[in-house]
Design a protein around this motif. Structure first.
Motif, PDB file in Angstrom:
ATOM      1  N   THR A  42       0.831  -1.203   0.000  1.00  0.00           N
ATOM      2  CA  THR A  42       0.000   0.000   0.000  1.00  0.00           C
ATOM      3  C   THR A  42       0.865   1.252   0.000  1.00  0.00           C
ATOM      4  O   THR A  42       0.636   2.189  -0.761  1.00  0.00           O
ATOM      5  CB  THR A  42      -0.908   0.011   1.243  1.00  0.00           C
ATOM      6  OG1 THR A  42      -1.779  -1.115   1.182  1.00  0.00           O
ATOM      7  CG2 THR A  42      -1.725   1.285   1.314  1.00  0.00           C
ATOM      8  N   ASP A  65      -6.812  12.541  -3.501  1.00  0.00           N
ATOM      9  CA  ASP A  65      -8.261  12.448  -3.679  1.00  0.00           C
ATOM     10  C   ASP A  65      -8.624  11.295  -4.618  1.00  0.00           C
ATOM     11  O   ASP A  65      -9.582  10.555  -4.367  1.00  0.00           O
ATOM     12  CB  ASP A  65      -8.813  13.766  -4.245  1.00  0.00           C
ATOM     13  CG  ASP A  65      -8.731  14.915  -3.245  1.00  0.00           C
ATOM     14  OD1 ASP A  65      -8.654  14.630  -2.028  1.00  0.00           O
ATOM     15  OD2 ASP A  65      -8.743  16.077  -3.678  1.00  0.00           O
ATOM     16  N   TRP A  67      -6.934   8.627  -5.170  1.00  0.00           N
ATOM     17  CA  TRP A  67      -6.666   7.369  -4.455  1.00  0.00           C
ATOM     18  C   TRP A  67      -7.921   6.926  -3.682  1.00  0.00           C
ATOM     19  O   TRP A  67      -8.316   5.762  -3.727  1.00  0.00           O
ATOM     20  CB  TRP A  67      -5.486   7.593  -3.516  1.00  0.00           C
ATOM     21  CG  TRP A  67      -5.190   6.494  -2.545  1.00  0.00           C
ATOM     22  CD1 TRP A  67      -5.717   6.341  -1.292  1.00  0.00           C
ATOM     23  CD2 TRP A  67      -4.309   5.394  -2.735  1.00  0.00           C
ATOM     24  NE1 TRP A  67      -5.210   5.233  -0.693  1.00  0.00           N
ATOM     25  CE2 TRP A  67      -4.332   4.618  -1.549  1.00  0.00           C
ATOM     26  CE3 TRP A  67      -3.484   4.984  -3.771  1.00  0.00           C
ATOM     27  CZ2 TRP A  67      -3.582   3.473  -1.393  1.00  0.00           C
ATOM     28  CZ3 TRP A  67      -2.726   3.838  -3.615  1.00  0.00           C
ATOM     29  CH2 TRP A  67      -2.778   3.097  -2.440  1.00  0.00           C
ATOM     30  N   ILE A  68      -8.535   7.872  -3.002  1.00  0.00           N
ATOM     31  CA  ILE A  68      -9.727   7.570  -2.218  1.00  0.00           C
ATOM     32  C   ILE A  68     -10.924   7.293  -3.126  1.00  0.00           C
ATOM     33  O   ILE A  68     -11.715   6.375  -2.884  1.00  0.00           O
ATOM     34  CB  ILE A  68     -10.044   8.724  -1.251  1.00  0.00           C
ATOM     35  CG1 ILE A  68      -8.867   8.934  -0.273  1.00  0.00           C
ATOM     36  CG2 ILE A  68     -11.340   8.465  -0.495  1.00  0.00           C
ATOM     37  CD1 ILE A  68      -8.543   7.725   0.582  1.00  0.00           C
ATOM     38  N   GLU A  69     -11.068   8.085  -4.206  1.00  0.00           N
ATOM     39  CA  GLU A  69     -12.183   7.905  -5.134  1.00  0.00           C
ATOM     40  C   GLU A  69     -12.164   6.523  -5.782  1.00  0.00           C
ATOM     41  O   GLU A  69     -13.203   5.993  -6.169  1.00  0.00           O
ATOM     42  CB  GLU A  69     -12.146   8.989  -6.208  1.00  0.00           C
ATOM     43  CG  GLU A  69     -12.533  10.368  -5.687  1.00  0.00           C
ATOM     44  CD  GLU A  69     -12.226  11.473  -6.683  1.00  0.00           C
ATOM     45  OE1 GLU A  69     -11.810  11.141  -7.826  1.00  0.00           O
ATOM     46  OE2 GLU A  69     -12.394  12.656  -6.332  1.00  0.00           O
ATOM     47  N   GLY A  71     -11.612   3.930  -4.320  1.00  0.00           N
ATOM     48  CA  GLY A  71     -11.998   2.953  -3.311  1.00  0.00           C
ATOM     49  C   GLY A  71     -10.825   2.362  -2.575  1.00  0.00           C
ATOM     50  O   GLY A  71     -10.965   1.373  -1.837  1.00  0.00           O
ATOM     51  N   ARG A  72      -9.648   2.984  -2.755  1.00  0.00           N
ATOM     52  CA  ARG A  72      -8.462   2.506  -2.069  1.00  0.00           C
ATOM     53  C   ARG A  72      -8.494   2.992  -0.620  1.00  0.00           C
ATOM     54  O   ARG A  72      -9.036   4.049  -0.304  1.00  0.00           O
ATOM     55  CB  ARG A  72      -7.185   3.030  -2.752  1.00  0.00           C
ATOM     56  CG  ARG A  72      -7.121   2.768  -4.242  1.00  0.00           C
ATOM     57  CD  ARG A  72      -6.990   1.294  -4.555  1.00  0.00           C
ATOM     58  NE  ARG A  72      -5.720   0.776  -4.089  1.00  0.00           N
ATOM     59  CZ  ARG A  72      -4.604   0.793  -4.819  1.00  0.00           C
ATOM     60  NH1 ARG A  72      -4.621   1.307  -6.041  1.00  0.00           N
ATOM     61  NH2 ARG A  72      -3.468   0.300  -4.337  1.00  0.00           N
ATOM     62  N   THR A  73      -7.891   2.228   0.236  1.00  0.00           N
ATOM     63  CA  THR A  73      -7.808   2.633   1.638  1.00  0.00           C
ATOM     64  C   THR A  73      -6.373   2.519   2.107  1.00  0.00           C
ATOM     65  O   THR A  73      -5.576   1.766   1.545  1.00  0.00           O
ATOM     66  CB  THR A  73      -8.685   1.741   2.528  1.00  0.00           C
ATOM     67  OG1 THR A  73      -8.239   0.384   2.413  1.00  0.00           O
ATOM     68  CG2 THR A  73     -10.139   1.847   2.128  1.00  0.00           C
ATOM     69  N   ALA A  74      -6.052   3.277   3.105  1.00  0.00           N
ATOM     70  CA  ALA A  74      -4.727   3.212   3.723  1.00  0.00           C
ATOM     71  C   ALA A  74      -4.858   3.728   5.139  1.00  0.00           C
ATOM     72  O   ALA A  74      -5.558   4.716   5.381  1.00  0.00           O
ATOM     73  CB  ALA A  74      -3.713   4.047   2.947  1.00  0.00           C
ATOM     74  N   PRO A  75      -4.225   3.084   6.090  1.00  0.00           N
ATOM     75  CA  PRO A  75      -4.267   3.592   7.462  1.00  0.00           C
ATOM     76  C   PRO A  75      -3.510   4.900   7.566  1.00  0.00           C
ATOM     77  O   PRO A  75      -2.690   5.242   6.711  1.00  0.00           O
ATOM     78  CB  PRO A  75      -3.566   2.485   8.258  1.00  0.00           C
ATOM     79  CG  PRO A  75      -2.661   1.827   7.273  1.00  0.00           C
ATOM     80  CD  PRO A  75      -3.388   1.879   5.960  1.00  0.00           C
ATOM     81  N   LYS A  76      -3.800   5.624   8.600  1.00  0.00           N
ATOM     82  CA  LYS A  76      -3.113   6.906   8.808  1.00  0.00           C
ATOM     83  C   LYS A  76      -1.605   6.713   8.823  1.00  0.00           C
ATOM     84  O   LYS A  76      -0.851   7.558   8.331  1.00  0.00           O
ATOM     85  CB  LYS A  76      -3.577   7.546  10.124  1.00  0.00           C
ATOM     86  CG  LYS A  76      -2.922   8.895  10.399  1.00  0.00           C
ATOM     87  CD  LYS A  76      -3.327   9.431  11.757  1.00  0.00           C
ATOM     88  CE  LYS A  76      -2.583  10.709  12.085  1.00  0.00           C
ATOM     89  NZ  LYS A  76      -2.863  11.173  13.450  1.00  0.00           N
ATOM     90  N   ARG A 106      -9.720  13.877   5.422  1.00  0.00           N
ATOM     91  CA  ARG A 106      -9.922  12.541   5.969  1.00  0.00           C
ATOM     92  C   ARG A 106     -10.348  12.584   7.437  1.00  0.00           C
ATOM     93  O   ARG A 106     -10.735  11.579   8.007  1.00  0.00           O
ATOM     94  CB  ARG A 106      -8.646  11.698   5.844  1.00  0.00           C
ATOM     95  CG  ARG A 106      -8.137  11.552   4.418  1.00  0.00           C
ATOM     96  CD  ARG A 106      -9.173  10.978   3.491  1.00  0.00           C
ATOM     97  NE  ARG A 106      -9.565   9.629   3.900  1.00  0.00           N
ATOM     98  CZ  ARG A 106     -10.676   9.038   3.541  1.00  0.00           C
ATOM     99  NH1 ARG A 106     -11.549   9.678   2.781  1.00  0.00           N
ATOM    100  NH2 ARG A 106     -10.948   7.811   3.933  1.00  0.00           N
TER     101      ARG A 106
END
Length: 509
Positions: A42, A65, A67-69, A71-76, A106
């Protein structure tokens, strides 16, 4: 440890323009480790996207933005690690942009470490005044040692002695000045500003209060002795440090001492320290950084064979990324070995790593600097730019400006003006133009009576290169005043404290 959400208290994204636009570090926030480690896959994928941006001044929030659109996720923790990486390589604007995005887009809660790092980044990107504004709006329960040290460090970096002393006194009153963490910043400031008496008084104060030295305290002492060319003083501190069981020396410690010995004029001892540093690399968690840094240090001592030996070891034991190529390119060019730089550049081109314009720019800049005596090297520089374009990538402002400087050295003024205009047309790139190039362009446009073109040129210098109003006005006066026959621009330097170019010497007649 409690986490506190700051975004609801003050929104700095609009204040600092992130929503729509693009010594030694003597304080540390590594005490706080609230973030779990992200998966390496990731982290690498997201970091590659950011790296491909190429221009380190262009906005990266659209990348985040997207990356999020998707549908990807990543921890802080993934983002925090990327911020750390960007800070390490002095890409402060991108690091701050991610920090702001985390809270403003976020809604991640900020820890004390996050606040301290953001304060440091604001000072580096936007200057002391905005850092003070940020500090003054931080809730009282978050204003702890690390945050005060971040502000103190910013004052020290800007060489603001009185402000640094005032904040140090406040820290004493709050009971924060009980460790070397706070003292190191002030010690380094006194060293950097030549305040020997205050330096010695503060060292005595540490001794009286029983404040133990740490790695940075020893480094500052050694640097102070090196500035005075006091080899005996360096030896004395080294002996004390090596006998201190609480402050072990690592590869980084010895490499810092090597710099001090070199500065004090003892190359033999500097090389001995680098050799000790090499022996400790294998036990370091930062082997990659050790290889890259030691190559540059051997290069500073003119040790080409040792540079190349480390490079071969680096390639043998680790996968090489762009930062490795940047380190070796700068190292061999520092020694003046363009032939080796050319071979390494060809190797980088065939590596299929993400594109970074910095790497071709090193070679373009080297060619044009040496092109004064050999026009063929300027032609080589232009061929590198063409190769970049043929691969579907974009030269940045520095690429075009290096070429402009090369053509000026061979009195091809029309070409110089054309290339400088290309440099000024690049979006989002902040760079410091050569004063002689600017002066030559202005003289050419005045000879051609191109007042409109010159005025647009001057406007872009202000917009893209942060030329002070005083210089812009003098250039405009030169263009519009028939009695002005010459324009001279002296050396220009970037004023990091105020975020503008500083005029060293400018005159027009």
């Amino acid at each position: 440890m409690k986490h506190f959400r700051l975004s609801s208290l003050f929104n700095f994204s609009s204040r600092f323009g992130f929503r729509n636009s693009p010594g030694v570090s003597l304080y540390s926030t590594t005490t706080y480790r609230p973030h779990r480690e992200p998966s390496r896959g990731t982290l690498n994928d997201l970091y590659r996207r950011i790296s491909r941006a190429g221009d380190h001044t262009a906005p990266i929030s659209p990348i985040l933005d997207q990356w999020i659109e998707e549908g990807r996720t990543a921890p802080k923790g993934a983002f925090v690690t990327i911020i750390k990486e960007l800070r390490q390589y002095k890409q402060y604007k991108h690091a701050l942009e991610i920090s702001m995005w985390l809270s403003d887009k976020r809604y991640f809660e900020l820890t004390i470490a996050d606040v301290a790092i953001r304060l440091d980044l604001i000072a580096k990107v936007h200057g002391i005044e905005q850092a003070e504004d940020y500090f003054n709006n931080i809730p009282k329960n978050l204003k702890v040692l690390e945050v005060y040290c971040a502000l103190l460090n910013s004052y020290a970096r800007a060489k603001l002695v009185e402000k640094a002393e005032d904040i140090m006194q406040k820290m004493r009153e709050l009971g924060f000045a009980r460790t070397s963490l706070s003292y190191n910043n002030l010690l380094n400031l006194y060293h950097q500003t030549g305040n020997t008496d205050k330096f010695n008084v503060l060292m005595s104060d540490m001794k009286e209060k029983g404040i133990l030295h740490d790695k940075f305290t020893y480094c500052i002492q050694i640097s102070a002795y090196a500035a005075a060319s006091d080899l005996e003083g360096i030896d004395k501190v080294m002996a004390e440090w090596e006998s201190d069981p609480k402050v072990l020396m690592d590869w980084d410690s010895y490499s810092n001492v090597a710099i001090s010995y070199k500065k004090a004029g003892n190359v033999e001892k500097a090389l001995a320290m680098l050799e000790r540093s090499e022996k400790l690399m294998s036990s370091s968690k930062r082997k990659r950084g050790a290889y890259e840094y030691l190559m540059t240090q051997y290069a500073a001592l003119g040790q080409k064979d040792r540079v190349m030996r480390l490079w071969e070891l680096y390639k043998k034991h680790m996968k090489i990324y762009n930062r490795g190529y940047i380190s070796i390119m700068t190292s061999v060019l520092k020694i003046g070995d363009i032939e080796s730089a050319e071979k390494i550049y060809d190797e980088w081109e065939s590596s299929n790593l993400s594109f970074d314009i910095c790497i071709p720019n090193f070679l373009i800049g080297a060619y044009t600097r040496k092109g004064l005596v050999d026009k063929a090297l300027v032609d080589k520089a232009e061929s590198i730019v063409n190769r970049v374009i043929q691969k579907g990538e974009k030269p940045d402002a520095r690429s075009w400006h290096y070429l402009a400087r090369g053509y000026l050295d061979h009195d091809q003024i029309e070409k110089t003006v054309e290339l400088t205009r290309k440099a000024l047309s690049v979006e989002g790139s902040r760079w410091t133009p050569d004063g002689h190039v600017v002066a030559a362009c202005m003289e050419y446009m005045k000879q051609k009576a191109d007042v409109e073109g010159a005025e647009e040129f001057i406007r872009l210098l202000g917009e893209k290169c942060s030329f002070p109003i005083s210089i812009q006005e003098k250039l405009l006066d030169y263009i519009n005043n028939e009695d002005s026959v010459t324009v001279e621009i002296g050396d220009l330097e970037w004023d990091r404290r105020n975020g503008v170019l500083k005029e060293a010497d400018l005159g027009s007649n």
